[in-house]
Scaffold this motif. Sequence first.
Motif, PDB file in Angstrom:
ATOM      1  N   GLY A 114       0.838  -1.209   0.000  1.00  0.00           N
ATOM      2  CA  GLY A 114       0.000   0.000   0.000  1.00  0.00           C
ATOM      3  C   GLY A 114       0.867   1.251   0.000  1.00  0.00           C
ATOM      4  O   GLY A 114       0.593   2.220  -0.698  1.00  0.00           O
ATOM      5  N   PHE A 115       1.984   1.195   0.771  1.00  0.00           N
ATOM      6  CA  PHE A 115       2.886   2.357   0.837  1.00  0.00           C
ATOM      7  C   PHE A 115       3.556   2.589  -0.512  1.00  0.00           C
ATOM      8  O   PHE A 115       3.681   3.711  -0.993  1.00  0.00           O
ATOM      9  CB  PHE A 115       3.938   2.139   1.929  1.00  0.00           C
ATOM     10  N   GLU A 116       3.932   1.485  -1.148  1.00  0.00           N
ATOM     11  CA  GLU A 116       4.559   1.547  -2.474  1.00  0.00           C
ATOM     12  C   GLU A 116       3.582   2.186  -3.476  1.00  0.00           C
ATOM     13  O   GLU A 116       3.938   3.065  -4.256  1.00  0.00           O
ATOM     14  CB  GLU A 116       4.907   0.109  -2.913  1.00  0.00           C
ATOM     15  N   ARG A 117       2.321   1.774  -3.373  1.00  0.00           N
ATOM     16  CA  ARG A 117       1.282   2.217  -4.326  1.00  0.00           C
ATOM     17  C   ARG A 117       0.941   3.692  -4.116  1.00  0.00           C
ATOM     18  O   ARG A 117       0.871   4.460  -5.061  1.00  0.00           O
ATOM     19  CB  ARG A 117       0.017   1.360  -4.095  1.00  0.00           C
ATOM     20  N   ASP A 118       0.755   4.083  -2.831  1.00  0.00           N
ATOM     21  CA  ASP A 118       0.283   5.444  -2.568  1.00  0.00           C
ATOM     22  C   ASP A 118       0.852   5.967  -1.249  1.00  0.00           C
ATOM     23  O   ASP A 118       0.161   6.016  -0.229  1.00  0.00           O
ATOM     24  CB  ASP A 118      -1.259   5.450  -2.520  1.00  0.00           C
ATOM     25  N   PRO A 119       2.132   6.353  -1.243  1.00  0.00           N
ATOM     26  CA  PRO A 119       2.775   6.823  -0.009  1.00  0.00           C
ATOM     27  C   PRO A 119       2.099   8.060   0.576  1.00  0.00           C
ATOM     28  O   PRO A 119       2.058   8.240   1.795  1.00  0.00           O
ATOM     29  CB  PRO A 119       4.218   7.107  -0.429  1.00  0.00           C
ATOM     30  N   GLU A 120       1.512   8.855  -0.304  1.00  0.00           N
ATOM     31  CA  GLU A 120       0.810  10.080   0.142  1.00  0.00           C
ATOM     32  C   GLU A 120      -0.345   9.698   1.085  1.00  0.00           C
ATOM     33  O   GLU A 120      -0.497  10.252   2.180  1.00  0.00           O
ATOM     34  CB  GLU A 120       0.239  10.789  -1.099  1.00  0.00           C
TER      35      GLU A 120
END
Length: 230
Positions: free
Chosen positions: A43-49
Amino acid sequence: MARERIVILTGAGISAESGLGTFRDQGGLWAEHRVEDVATPEGFERDPELVHWFYNMRRAEAAKAAPNAAHTALAALERAHDVLIVTQNVDALHEAGGAQNVLHMHGSLARAKCATCAAEWDAPMVMTVSDPCPVCAAQATRPDIVWFGEMPYGLDEINAALSTATLFAAIGTSGNVYPAAGFVAEASRLGVRTVEINLAPSAGAALFDETRIGPASTTVPDWVATLTQR
Ligand code: APR
């Protein structure tokens, strides 16, 4: 009064009366956010924002929360016995309540780390994707939180503490997430007395020698009194 060696596992339920949301109760954090999006490395890789937003919001809420009578009772217990508090919580309410020996097995909102060089430092209140790592300058900073699929902190220390414990208590946790949910079975296998202190029986309730049901702010001080006023 014999000095006990006590390992205490805490979960989100001990911080509920301090105003911090739990995960699996009605309206809990996992009812509002998909775990896959905000609590996994993918999830962090996909959308760190989005992930930084989620932990910035939780960091701000944790900063406004005060320890409750359960947190301060455990700090008093530390003064009478050998106590290790193993918390799944990422807030700092045990420390704010006066506890000294706290192991954050799922990490801490107060800490940040670099996904590139693994450096760790005190987290700012607001983290962004463009923050450079203070050590390697990579824009790969992340909350120092243990996400699903990652190795929890302190497992060797926890197992060592369980192997010499005289008492194991689980407080405010639903017993759904391993390896924490497996500590009671390990304690029982080692012949350690076990007690569950929770608002409702957890998934592992049947494994405990004793169960104390009710809100932590009353059940924990009552339990601590049985260990400090003999
Ligand atoms: N007093 C005592 N217990 C309470 C209270 C209260 N006031 N309010 C809720 N509880 C209990 C609930 O009955 C439930 O069993 O706290 C437990 C909270 O369970 P979860 O929401 O599943 O939280 P937790 O067990 O800490 O989750 C473990 O899962 O999502 C991951 O990493 C995250 O550390 C978390 C882990």
